[in-house]
Design a protein around this motif. Structure first.
Motif, PDB file in Angstrom:
ATOM      1  N   VAL A 105      61.391 -62.948 -48.822  1.00  0.00           N
ATOM      2  CA  VAL A 105      61.345 -61.518 -49.152  1.00  0.00           C
ATOM      3  C   VAL A 105      59.949 -60.952 -48.924  1.00  0.00           C
ATOM      4  O   VAL A 105      59.783 -59.840 -48.412  1.00  0.00           O
ATOM      5  CB  VAL A 105      61.805 -61.308 -50.610  1.00  0.00           C
ATOM      6  CG1 VAL A 105      61.575 -59.863 -51.047  1.00  0.00           C
ATOM      7  CG2 VAL A 105      63.284 -61.662 -50.758  1.00  0.00           C
ATOM      8  N   ALA A 106      58.910 -61.730 -49.301  1.00  0.00           N
ATOM      9  CA  ALA A 106      57.540 -61.263 -49.089  1.00  0.00           C
ATOM     10  C   ALA A 106      57.235 -61.103 -47.607  1.00  0.00           C
ATOM     11  O   ALA A 106      56.591 -60.125 -47.190  1.00  0.00           O
ATOM     12  CB  ALA A 106      56.552 -62.240 -49.736  1.00  0.00           C
ATOM     13  N   ALA A 107      57.699 -62.045 -46.780  1.00  0.00           N
ATOM     14  CA  ALA A 107      57.475 -61.932 -45.336  1.00  0.00           C
ATOM     15  C   ALA A 107      58.200 -60.714 -44.762  1.00  0.00           C
ATOM     16  O   ALA A 107      57.663 -59.994 -43.912  1.00  0.00           O
ATOM     17  CB  ALA A 107      57.937 -63.212 -44.639  1.00  0.00           C
ATOM     18  N   ALA A 110      56.284 -57.606 -45.782  1.00  0.00           N
ATOM     19  CA  ALA A 110      55.049 -57.484 -45.007  1.00  0.00           C
ATOM     20  C   ALA A 110      55.328 -56.981 -43.595  1.00  0.00           C
ATOM     21  O   ALA A 110      54.586 -56.155 -43.056  1.00  0.00           O
ATOM     22  CB  ALA A 110      54.328 -58.829 -44.962  1.00  0.00           C
ATOM     23  N   ALA A 111      56.416 -57.475 -43.005  1.00  0.00           N
ATOM     24  CA  ALA A 111      56.780 -57.013 -41.658  1.00  0.00           C
ATOM     25  C   ALA A 111      57.144 -55.536 -41.662  1.00  0.00           C
ATOM     26  O   ALA A 111      56.734 -54.773 -40.765  1.00  0.00           O
ATOM     27  CB  ALA A 111      57.933 -57.847 -41.117  1.00  0.00           C
ATOM     28  N   LEU A 112      57.901 -55.094 -42.669  1.00  0.00           N
ATOM     29  CA  LEU A 112      58.257 -53.673 -42.767  1.00  0.00           C
ATOM     30  C   LEU A 112      57.019 -52.808 -42.986  1.00  0.00           C
ATOM     31  O   LEU A 112      56.884 -51.729 -42.395  1.00  0.00           O
ATOM     32  CB  LEU A 112      59.258 -53.469 -43.909  1.00  0.00           C
ATOM     33  CG  LEU A 112      60.654 -54.075 -43.700  1.00  0.00           C
ATOM     34  CD1 LEU A 112      61.498 -53.876 -44.945  1.00  0.00           C
ATOM     35  CD2 LEU A 112      61.341 -53.446 -42.495  1.00  0.00           C
ATOM     36  N   GLU A 117      52.998 -49.059 -40.887  1.00  0.00           N
ATOM     37  CA  GLU A 117      51.601 -48.742 -40.609  1.00  0.00           C
ATOM     38  C   GLU A 117      51.382 -48.486 -39.120  1.00  0.00           C
ATOM     39  O   GLU A 117      50.644 -47.571 -38.726  1.00  0.00           O
ATOM     40  CB  GLU A 117      50.707 -49.888 -41.071  1.00  0.00           C
ATOM     41  CG  GLU A 117      49.222 -49.666 -40.842  1.00  0.00           C
ATOM     42  CD  GLU A 117      48.672 -48.507 -41.660  1.00  0.00           C
ATOM     43  OE1 GLU A 117      47.616 -47.973 -41.297  1.00  0.00           O
ATOM     44  OE2 GLU A 117      49.320 -48.134 -42.674  1.00  0.00           O
ATOM     45  N   GLN A 118      52.049 -49.281 -38.273  1.00  0.00           N
ATOM     46  CA  GLN A 118      51.930 -49.067 -36.829  1.00  0.00           C
ATOM     47  C   GLN A 118      52.494 -47.715 -36.414  1.00  0.00           C
ATOM     48  O   GLN A 118      51.906 -47.007 -35.596  1.00  0.00           O
ATOM     49  CB  GLN A 118      52.643 -50.202 -36.080  1.00  0.00           C
ATOM     50  CG  GLN A 118      52.500 -50.130 -34.566  1.00  0.00           C
ATOM     51  CD  GLN A 118      53.173 -51.290 -33.885  1.00  0.00           C
ATOM     52  OE1 GLN A 118      53.824 -52.102 -34.526  1.00  0.00           O
ATOM     53  NE2 GLN A 118      53.013 -51.378 -32.579  1.00  0.00           N
ATOM     54  N   ARG A 119      53.661 -47.347 -36.985  1.00  0.00           N
ATOM     55  CA  ARG A 119      54.221 -46.028 -36.681  1.00  0.00           C
ATOM     56  C   ARG A 119      53.296 -44.911 -37.154  1.00  0.00           C
ATOM     57  O   ARG A 119      53.151 -43.886 -36.496  1.00  0.00           O
ATOM     58  CB  ARG A 119      55.601 -45.891 -37.321  1.00  0.00           C
ATOM     59  CG  ARG A 119      56.675 -46.725 -36.660  1.00  0.00           C
ATOM     60  CD  ARG A 119      58.049 -46.266 -37.096  1.00  0.00           C
ATOM     61  NE  ARG A 119      58.236 -46.397 -38.523  1.00  0.00           N
ATOM     62  CZ  ARG A 119      58.755 -47.471 -39.097  1.00  0.00           C
ATOM     63  NH1 ARG A 119      59.109 -48.511 -38.368  1.00  0.00           N
ATOM     64  NH2 ARG A 119      58.915 -47.518 -40.409  1.00  0.00           N
ATOM     65  N   THR A 120      52.653 -45.134 -38.323  1.00  0.00           N
ATOM     66  CA  THR A 120      51.725 -44.128 -38.834  1.00  0.00           C
ATOM     67  C   THR A 120      50.530 -43.957 -37.903  1.00  0.00           C
ATOM     68  O   THR A 120      50.099 -42.837 -37.613  1.00  0.00           O
ATOM     69  CB  THR A 120      51.256 -44.520 -40.241  1.00  0.00           C
ATOM     70  OG1 THR A 120      52.396 -44.646 -41.107  1.00  0.00           O
ATOM     71  CG2 THR A 120      50.328 -43.465 -40.814  1.00  0.00           C
ATOM     72  N   GLY A 237      67.529 -48.598 -46.362  1.00  0.00           N
ATOM     73  CA  GLY A 237      67.036 -48.610 -45.007  1.00  0.00           C
ATOM     74  C   GLY A 237      67.642 -47.593 -44.059  1.00  0.00           C
ATOM     75  O   GLY A 237      66.922 -47.021 -43.234  1.00  0.00           O
ATOM     76  N   PRO A 238      68.966 -47.320 -44.081  1.00  0.00           N
ATOM     77  CA  PRO A 238      69.533 -46.388 -43.089  1.00  0.00           C
ATOM     78  C   PRO A 238      68.880 -45.016 -43.106  1.00  0.00           C
ATOM     79  O   PRO A 238      68.560 -44.464 -42.052  1.00  0.00           O
ATOM     80  CB  PRO A 238      71.013 -46.327 -43.495  1.00  0.00           C
ATOM     81  CG  PRO A 238      71.276 -47.634 -44.145  1.00  0.00           C
ATOM     82  CD  PRO A 238      70.017 -47.983 -44.880  1.00  0.00           C
ATOM     83  N   ALA A 239      68.684 -44.437 -44.285  1.00  0.00           N
ATOM     84  CA  ALA A 239      68.059 -43.111 -44.350  1.00  0.00           C
ATOM     85  C   ALA A 239      66.637 -43.147 -43.808  1.00  0.00           C
ATOM     86  O   ALA A 239      66.212 -42.270 -43.048  1.00  0.00           O
ATOM     87  CB  ALA A 239      68.071 -42.604 -45.796  1.00  0.00           C
TER      88      ALA A 239
END
Length: 289
Positions: A105-107, A110-112, A117-120, A237-239
């Motif tokens: 779950v932590a991984a 972190a990926a999300l 952050e990349q999209r930002t 997640g979908p929204a």
């Protein structure tokens, strides 16, 4: 001699045990007692009549004596230890599963977070190069510098109604000069104060592209803040996925509008040339030969 008779005796004992067991099972399947058990019952009954002592019970018989108690206690202790080891093994397996699940779950989180952050970072406009000292008044500011944001949190997020109004009819600066440069009526006049219903020339087209680019950047910032608040509120997640796609589309829209504004800004030289040579012919006259 012992080496010869001992295996023979063991074979005879084994045959006797197997024979009696088969006989007991066969009669028990029919709901009857075997002849051997009937013989022993009659013998114990005769002994009770002769001696007056009751027949010993199997439970009391096997539980008497220190050796029997030791054997029975050892048997019970062995099973208790086995049960304890089993429970410990199950607890260790559960703890290992919980640790692995928490790490998974932590991984994933972190990926999300890294993707968000990349999209930002991608959604934030890149500042353009600073103009030369002698061209600060003559050339318009690059599209990137007009929308660069140092702190997105400092920009007020437009409401949906304000964004809709901005996209439906962008505002233009107050009256424009023939060369396309804006001439505000006062120093405190807002750059987007007077709405213009349509694009009627070069200056209005350039200002339209600039106003639409600013509105698109405002939409990107608004979507970014909204996604952050919804993520903090544990929204599914979908929204968030649809909002992220909308943010990417608004980012692409802002980039295209800035590019259009940059192209239109290059056309300012044409208007300046017309102003400097008012007695020249039109485009057809000047370019047909």
């Amino acid at each position: 001699m012992i080496d010869v008779f001992l295996p023979l005796l063991l074979v005879i004992a084994l045959i006797w045990v197997v024979k009696n067991a088969a006989e007991d099972v066969m009669h028990a399947s029919k709901g009857q007692n075997s002849p051997r058990r009937e013989f022993w019952d009659k013998r114990w009954s005769a002994r009770e009549k002769r001696t007056g002592k009751p027949r010993p019970k199997a439970t009391g018989f096997w539980s008497k004596g220190p050796l029997r108690c030791y054997l029975f206690d050892s048997w019970a202790d062995a099973w208790a230890n086995a049960n304890t080891k089993r429970a410990d093994r199950v607890d260790d397996e559960r703890a290992a599963y919980e640790a692995a699940r928490a790490e998974q779950v932590a991984a994933r989180d972190a990926a999300l977070a890294a993707a968000a952050e990349q999209r930002t970072q991608q959604s934030r406009p890149t500042p353009g190069p600073a103009p030369a000292a002698g061209q600060a008044d003559a050339q318009p500011a690059p599209a990137g510098t007009a929308t660069a944001v140092t702190d997105p949190a400092s920009i007020p997020t437009p409401t949906p109604e304000e964004l809709a109004a901005m996209f439906a009819r962008p505002s233009m600066p107050n009256p424009v000069s023939p060369t396309g440069q804006a001439a505000p009526s006062s120093k405190e006049a807002a750059p987007m104060s007077t709405p213009t219903p349509e694009v009627s020339g070069h200056a209005s087209a350039k200002n339209y592209a600039d106003a639409m680019a600013k509105a698109a950047v405002a939409a990107v910032t608004s979507l970014e803040q909204t996604i952050a608040r919804m993520t903090a509120g544990k929204v599914g997640g979908p929204a968030l996925g649809h909002l992220a796609q909308a943010q990417e589309s608004a980012t692409a829209m802002a980039a295209q509008l800035r590019a259009a504004h940059a192209v239109l800004a290059k056309h300012d030289a044409v208007g300046e040339a017309y102003q400097a040579n008012r007695d020249a012919g039109d485009k057809d006259w000047m370019t047909k030969e």
